[in-house]
Enzyme design. Structure first.
Site, PDB file in Angstrom:
ATOM      1  N   LYS A 107      12.452  78.496 -30.696  1.00 30.85           N
ATOM      2  CA  LYS A 107      11.565  77.349 -30.944  1.00 30.85           C
ATOM      3  C   LYS A 107      11.771  76.895 -32.373  1.00 30.85           C
ATOM      4  O   LYS A 107      12.131  77.685 -33.241  1.00 30.85           O
ATOM      5  CB  LYS A 107      10.098  77.763 -30.752  1.00 30.85           C
ATOM      6  CG  LYS A 107       9.182  76.601 -30.500  1.00 30.85           C
ATOM      7  CD  LYS A 107       9.220  76.173 -29.051  1.00 30.85           C
ATOM      8  CE  LYS A 107       8.362  74.960 -28.792  1.00 30.85           C
ATOM      9  NZ  LYS A 107       8.207  74.719 -27.353  1.00 30.85           N
TER      10      LYS A 107
HETATM   11  P1  NAD Z   1       2.804  64.958 -27.448  1.00 29.63           P
HETATM   12  O1  NAD Z   1       2.891  64.902 -28.924  1.00 29.63           O
HETATM   13  O2  NAD Z   1       3.570  63.996 -26.631  1.00 29.63           O
HETATM   14  O3  NAD Z   1       1.279  64.829 -26.975  1.00 29.63           O
HETATM   15  C1  NAD Z   1       0.231  65.590 -27.471  1.00 29.63           C
HETATM   16  C2  NAD Z   1      -1.049  64.784 -27.231  1.00 29.63           C
HETATM   17  O4  NAD Z   1      -2.176  65.576 -27.560  1.00 29.63           O
HETATM   18  C3  NAD Z   1      -1.114  63.530 -28.081  1.00 29.63           C
HETATM   19  O5  NAD Z   1      -1.551  62.453 -27.290  1.00 29.63           O
HETATM   20  C4  NAD Z   1      -2.117  63.886 -29.161  1.00 29.63           C
HETATM   21  O6  NAD Z   1      -2.791  62.766 -29.687  1.00 29.63           O
HETATM   22  C5  NAD Z   1      -3.032  64.834 -28.415  1.00 29.63           C
HETATM   23  N1  NAD Z   1      -3.743  65.770 -29.274  1.00 29.63           N
HETATM   24  C6  NAD Z   1      -3.269  66.445 -30.348  1.00 29.63           C
HETATM   25  N2  NAD Z   1      -4.223  67.221 -30.868  1.00 29.63           N
HETATM   26  C7  NAD Z   1      -5.308  67.050 -30.105  1.00 29.63           C
HETATM   27  C8  NAD Z   1      -6.614  67.583 -30.144  1.00 29.63           C
HETATM   28  N3  NAD Z   1      -6.992  68.448 -31.058  1.00 29.63           N
HETATM   29  N4  NAD Z   1      -7.474  67.181 -29.171  1.00 29.63           N
HETATM   30  C9  NAD Z   1      -7.119  66.303 -28.222  1.00 29.63           C
HETATM   31  N5  NAD Z   1      -5.892  65.764 -28.151  1.00 29.63           N
HETATM   32  C10 NAD Z   1      -5.012  66.127 -29.081  1.00 29.63           C
HETATM   33  O7  NAD Z   1       3.147  66.462 -27.084  1.00 29.63           O
HETATM   34  P2  NAD Z   1       3.660  67.034 -25.688  1.00 29.63           P
HETATM   35  O8  NAD Z   1       5.134  67.057 -25.727  1.00 29.63           O
HETATM   36  O9  NAD Z   1       2.930  66.383 -24.584  1.00 29.63           O
HETATM   37  O10 NAD Z   1       3.198  68.559 -25.824  1.00 29.63           O
HETATM   38  C11 NAD Z   1       1.859  68.975 -25.564  1.00 29.63           C
HETATM   39  C12 NAD Z   1       1.841  70.475 -25.301  1.00 29.63           C
HETATM   40  O11 NAD Z   1       2.740  70.772 -24.220  1.00 29.63           O
HETATM   41  C13 NAD Z   1       2.300  71.350 -26.468  1.00 29.63           C
HETATM   42  O12 NAD Z   1       1.581  72.563 -26.428  1.00 29.63           O
HETATM   43  C14 NAD Z   1       3.751  71.620 -26.143  1.00 29.63           C
HETATM   44  O13 NAD Z   1       4.233  72.808 -26.736  1.00 29.63           O
HETATM   45  C15 NAD Z   1       3.679  71.742 -24.638  1.00 29.63           C
HETATM   46  N6  NAD Z   1       4.964  71.528 -23.949  1.00 29.63           N
HETATM   47  C16 NAD Z   1       5.643  70.348 -24.054  1.00 29.63           C
HETATM   48  C17 NAD Z   1       6.839  70.192 -23.364  1.00 29.63           C
HETATM   49  C18 NAD Z   1       7.602  68.890 -23.368  1.00 29.63           C
HETATM   50  O14 NAD Z   1       8.558  68.767 -22.580  1.00 29.63           O
HETATM   51  N7  NAD Z   1       7.250  67.906 -24.164  1.00 29.63           N
HETATM   52  C19 NAD Z   1       7.348  71.236 -22.585  1.00 29.63           C
HETATM   53  C20 NAD Z   1       6.630  72.426 -22.487  1.00 29.63           C
HETATM   54  C21 NAD Z   1       5.432  72.542 -23.171  1.00 29.63           C
END
Ligand code: NAD
Length: 476
Positions: A107
């Site tokens: 990561k």
């Molecule tokens: P992203 O940045 O696209 O979206 C995150 C969202 O959460 C945003 O809309 C943000 O405004 C919101 N947010 C942030 N802090 C917040 C809070 N305290 N309360 C409410 N909303 C909040 O990120 P993502 O890629 O969707 O990733 C989200 C989670 O999923 C992370 O934990 C990431 O590790 C996990 N993840 C993502 C992927 C991927 O393919 N993008 C894959 C596996 C896991």
């Protein structure tokens, strides 16, 4: 955020790991070998912006190299730190093992709030960060392949891929150095939606097993279930969109950074998403009632809670108040180890992160394979498949023209049956298959062992078993 008396994110992952290995028969040496993070590289680099040099800090952590390349996203957030990237790298090891993606776990993270920079500035910063990692083989198609995570996306991955290609002009596999790229830069159809799509497939599979649904004190199908989603970003938006548009689930609550929205009749996910894009938050969105303290909605009455924002949001301060009987961890580590225990005692069923958000890495695996094979999925067989289907259609049409038999083809059958699968359909099929098989491997352990009482431990048992087998095969 997790409270100070709670373990850190990495300790939380280790505690969950320990709970599982306590039920396994691993030699102490091997147990330790699997648990520890192999290396974490910290880089501090300067970029000239707005007339001054700005110094940035980034990380790339490699948890386990039992299989290479190692794989894991790069997160852009001000909260990024060594503990967090190590926890996330460990989760990647277990996740890849569980869904049989042939990678070790890694990561990365960059301490930055991407919203504070213009696009050309972000490009300079990303390219410089990538340069630091590439020259140390911490980005490399055969050793370490990043992907998007919170705060990063296709655009950043395209910059990283281009930076790698510039530094390795004769590497024919250069594009495989990173996944989650745009389609026109070596990406794959369906990658952007993949993690949210995987959450949908995970829930569909869960609801196929009556016994499991009953364990969560629920009944029936996904149709009509009330869902609360935290974080309408890449993962949360796609999960909410597909569940409401395709499975009839009702998204009654959406929580964002600036507050939450509630609508008993179900929020229009698309409307909320577009509002956030235009206004930066949910404040003022007419789709539902605005709740200033958004996190309170985690505790609202609903059937399925989908934390899809960040880690530690369900912790000892609110675990006892959570009413959802089913939580699916779309984010990584949203439930702390302490909260996990409280929720288990309440009878809440948690579909763990390691499985629930594995859709992203699964489709990243397909993209990596596509890049290495230099051909789009379906290109060779699609028309051949259509040709074979045509033979059957011709025959059916011949029979249905026989008035005495009285046959007719159902409306739309011919068009649907004739069409050979394109890349998107193949990717979805591969993802669906992966999510079903991985779920079944977890539930088999969950139901067949008296000492396994929850899906998380079951997931760890399956994953650690596979990593251990891989180390043993190497003679370690
Ligand atoms: P992203 O940045 O696209 O979206 C995150 C969202 O959460 C945003 O809309 C943000 O405004 C919101 N947010 C942030 N802090 C917040 C809070 N305290 N309360 C409410 N909303 C909040 O990120 P993502 O890629 O969707 O990733 C989200 C989670 O999923 C992370 O934990 C990431 O590790 C996990 N993840 C993502 C992927 C991927 O393919 N993008 C894959 C596996 C896991």
């Amino acid at each position: 955020m997790a409270q100070p008396q709670e373990p850190t994110f990495r300790q939380s992952v280790d505690l969950m790991f320990n709970r599982a290995v306590g039920l396994m028969d691993l030699s102490p040496g091997l147990e330790e070998k699997i648990r520890v993070c192999n290396s974490t590289y910290t880089v501090r680099f300067g970029v000239r912006l707005r007339g001054a040099i700005h110094t940035f800090t980034g990380y790339r952590s490699v948890h386990s190299e039992h299989m290479e390349p190692v794989k894991g996203g790069i997160r852009y957030a001000t909260s990024v730190n060594q503990d967090e990237v190590e926890a996330l790298a460990a989760l990647m090891t277990y996740k890849c093992a569980l869904v049989e993606a042939p990678f070790g776990g890694s990561k990365g993270g960059l301490c930055i709030d991407p919203r504070e920079y213009q696009e050309h500035e972000l490009e300079l910063i990303t390219r410089r960060f990538a340069y630091e990692l590439i020259k140390r083989d911490l980005i490399n198609p055969s050793q370490n392949v990043p992907a998007p995570d919170m705060g990063s996306g296709e655009r950043e991955m395209a910059w990283i891929a281009d930076q790698y290609a510039r530094m390795h002009t004769t590497d024919i596999n250069a594009r495989a150095c990173v996944t989650g790229k745009p389609l026109n830069a070596g990406g794959i159809a369906g990658r952007v939606e993949a993690t949210g799509r995987g959450v949908q497939y995970a829930l569909r599979e869960f609801f196929r097993h009556k016994e499991d649904v009953a364990a969560a004190n629920l009944e029936g199908k996904l149709d009509g279930k009330r869902v609360v989603v935290q974080g309408l970003g890449n993962v949360g938006y796609h999960a909410a969109h597909f569940l409401s548009a395709e499975d009839g689930a009702k998204v009654t609550g959406i929580i964002e950074r600036d507050g939450g929205l509630w609508n008993d009749d179900g929020l229009d996910v698309e409307e909320v998403f577009q509002w956030i894009r235009a206004n930066g938050g949910v404040t003022g969105c007419p789709a539902g009632r605005f709740v200033p303290e958004g996190a309170k909605l985690l505790e609202a009455e609903c059937d399925i809670l989908i934390p899809a924002a960040m880690e530690g949001v369900i912790n000892l301060t609110n675990a006892a108040n959570i009413k959802a009987p089913l939580i699916i961890e779309a984010a990584n580590g949203p439930v702390t180890a302490g909260a996990d225990e409280v929720l288990r005692q309440k009878g809440c069923v948690i579909i763990p992160d390691m499985y629930a958000n594995a859709g992203g890495v699964t489709v990243s695996y397909f993209e990596w394979v596509k890049n290495l094979s230099h051909i789009r999925f379906g290109r060779m067989q699609r028309r051949q498949e259509e040709g074979r289907h045509q033979i059957l259609i011709d025959e059916l049409e011949r029979l249905s023209s026989d008035k005495e038999l009285g046959w007719t083809l159902s409306p739309g059958f011919k068009e649907k049956y004739l069409r050979g699968a394109d890349e998107l359909e193949l990717v979805r099929s591969g993802l669906d298959d992966t999510m079903r098989i991985a779920y079944q491997s977890m539930r088999e352990v969950w139901h067949s062992r008296q000492d396994v009482t929850d899906l998380r431990v079951a997931a760890y048992l399956v994953a650690i078993g596979k990593v251990a087998a891989s180390y043993r095969a190497k003679g370690i």
